[in-house]
Enzyme design. Structure first.
Site, short mmCIF file in Angstrom:
data_model
loop_
_atom_site.label_atom_id
_atom_site.label_comp_id
_atom_site.label_asym_id
_atom_site.label_seq_id
_atom_site.Cartn_x
_atom_site.Cartn_y
_atom_site.Cartn_z
N ASP A 1 0.65 -1.41 0.09
CA ASP A 1 -0.12 -0.26 0.11
C ASP A 1 0.95 1.41 0.05
O ASP A 1 1.79 1.51 0.59
CB ASP A 1 -0.82 0.18 1.29
N GLU B 1 -10.41 -2.44 4.07
CA GLU B 1 -9.13 -1.99 4.29
C GLU B 1 -8.77 -0.68 3.67
O GLU B 1 -9.56 -0.20 2.89
CB GLU B 1 -8.11 -3.02 3.81
#
Ligand code: FRU
Length: 480
Positions: A23, A188
């Site tokens: 990420d 998420e």
């Protein structure tokens, strides 16, 4: 120069020099620099104990690698999170000056908690707050990926944080947090931001992004997000995840970067790329636009990317039919292609890229069911699949905007109304391009193709030489 020239190495997308990346984290602009932190395992090409890797850019295009910003410690490894500029030193970390604060998840077997780190030297070095963790309320659940921003109307910090639910907290000082609301949504990497509708700053809506896969449009009053539209898909491709937008973007734009990958196979790609594994998408500007079916999120690659354009060719006003390729001989791997078609009798038409031997990757449009698709079933090793996005032609026009790199393809349809992002691993020699139509004819109104420069180690002299030669016949882009 060998580095950043390895097989499949993206030439104008961000990737770590070596090791695993997932990420994007801590996206923030401060003091003339865009900061990109990222989930990083510096000692392996698969997911492992998470660190925050770090890079900075002055233009969102060229990135300079900096040392690892955050290392695991006694509270756990460093999961995803965000960064803010604490302009008025609400945290008290900066002696009255502005400074950078990172808000991240400490993760370990006992649970997930939110913690702080701060930097007094423009992000070059980081100190963990000695009062960590600052938020432990749901440590026993999934409780992670805090995205924090300053909410001016209520003059407080807002945190949107994921887990079993999307939760919204507020804080006066980044250290003390109060739960304000919960939504029963599993995700998420949530993000929450305000956007003007149709460019009118007096009419705004809030967007709740679920990891960049889906989004809601609604309202936010400093406590509660109330969805009005959604959830809708944000990217129809397989490889856009864990998206985050920048805080404090200097021109007030909302710019998003995603991890260009998919947990289904991300770790297994360690056998395909070396010495790195993981790439970011291009930065895209987000906006809200009203269509006949309602308000929708639109995403467009930032204009800064245009500085990478080198040799250019334009094709216009050509009829495409089965067996006739109007761009015959066109080749290239680092390419941007902007095409506009006017639908005709063809049942399917589009652009094939990275062609060679048995390989091709297809970006096509099916007129019968109004679908833009990306087909990577013959793209090369490791990955396959066909990914479809509904997209009605506007005034009989279909626009395709493609960014092709050594191991990825990003497609924007009809000026960013739909996005399809995909990894692919074709043979480096597969560099053919074709425009095709089946079942009839289609009018290729225009097609602009640019060879794109590299953001890694391409010096000024090479760049100038390439620009000059683009006036004559140049390089692989052009037919011989
Ligand atoms: C999303 C994610 C986050 C987590 C991070 C760990 O890809 O699973 O929820 O913080 O990756 O690396």
């Amino acid at each position: 120069m060998l580095q950043y020239r390895e097989r499949y190495r993206p030439q104008y997308h961000f990737s770590a020099e070596h090791g695993w990346l997932n990420d994007p984290n801590g996206l923030v602009f401060f003091n003339g620099e865009y900061h990109l932190f990222y989930q990083h395992h510096p000692f392996g090409k698969t997911w492992g104990p998470m660190h925050w890797g770090h890079a900075v850019s002055k233009d969102l295009v060229h990135w300079q690698h900096l040392p690892v910003a955050l290392y695991p410690d006694h509270l756990g490894t460093i999961f995803s999170g965000s960064a803010v500029v604490d302009w008025s030193d609400t945290s008290g970390f900066f002696g009255g000056e502005p400074g950078l604060v990172a808000i991240f998840t400490h993760s370990e077997a006992r649970g997930q908690v939110q913690s702080l780190a701060y930097s007094t030297d423009r992000g070059r070095s980081w100190k963990k707050y000695d009062g960590n963790p600052v938020l432990t309320q749901f440590a026993q659940e999934d409780f992670r990926d805090p995205k924090v921003f300053w909410h001016e109307p209520t003059k407080q910090w807002i945190m949107v944080v994921a887990g079993g639910k999307v939760r919204i907290y507020s804080s006066p000082n980044l250290r003390e947090w109060v739960l304000r609301s919960e939504n029963e949504i599993w995700t998420e990497c949530p993000d929450l931001f305000e956007l003007a509708v149709d460019g009118d700053p007096r009419t705004t809506k809030w967007v709740l992004s679920l990891g960049g896969r889906k989004y809601y449009i609604g309202t936010f009053d400093g406590e509660r997000f109330i969805p009005e539209i959604g959830p809708l898909p944000m990217n129809y491709g397989p490889d856009a995840y864990a998206a985050q937008t920048f805080n404090d973007e200097p021109r007030g734009r909302r710019i998003m970067i995603s991890w260009m990958n998919n947990w289904e196979y991300a770790n297994s790609l360690s056998s395909v790329t070396d010495p790195w594994n993981g790439t970011m998408t291009l930065p895209c500007e987000l906006s809200l636009k009203t269509f006949p079916e309602g308000t929708r999120l639109v995403q467009r690659p930032v204009p800064e990317l245009q500085q990478l354009r080198r040799a250019h060719r334009r094709f216009a006003g050509q009829t495409v039919r089965s067996g006739a390729n109007p761009v015959a001989g066109l080749r290239g791997v680092q390419l941007e292609i902007i095409a506009e078609f006017e639908t005709g009798t063809a049942t399917e038409f589009g652009i094939k890229v990275r062609m060679g031997g048995e390989e091709e990757t297809v970006v096509g449009y099916r007129t019968a069911d109004h679908v833009l698709f990306l087909d990577r079933n013959r793209s090369g090793q490791a990955l396959s699949g066909v990914y479809e996005a509904p997209m009605v032609a506007e005034n009989s026009r279909v626009k395709m905007h493609l960014f092709i790199d050594w191991s990825s393809l990003e497609v924007f349809g009809n000026d960013g109304k739909v996005a399809i992002t995909s990894l692919m691993f074709p043979d480096p020699a597969s560099d053919g391009v074709e425009v095709y139509a089946t079942g009839g004819e289609v009018n290729l109104v225009s097609l602009d193709v640019y060879e794109l420069g590299s953001i890694w180690g391409e010096d000024e002299t090479t760049r100038r030489k390439q620009q000059c030669s683009s006036h004559g016949g140049m390089s692989r882009l052009l037919p011989k």
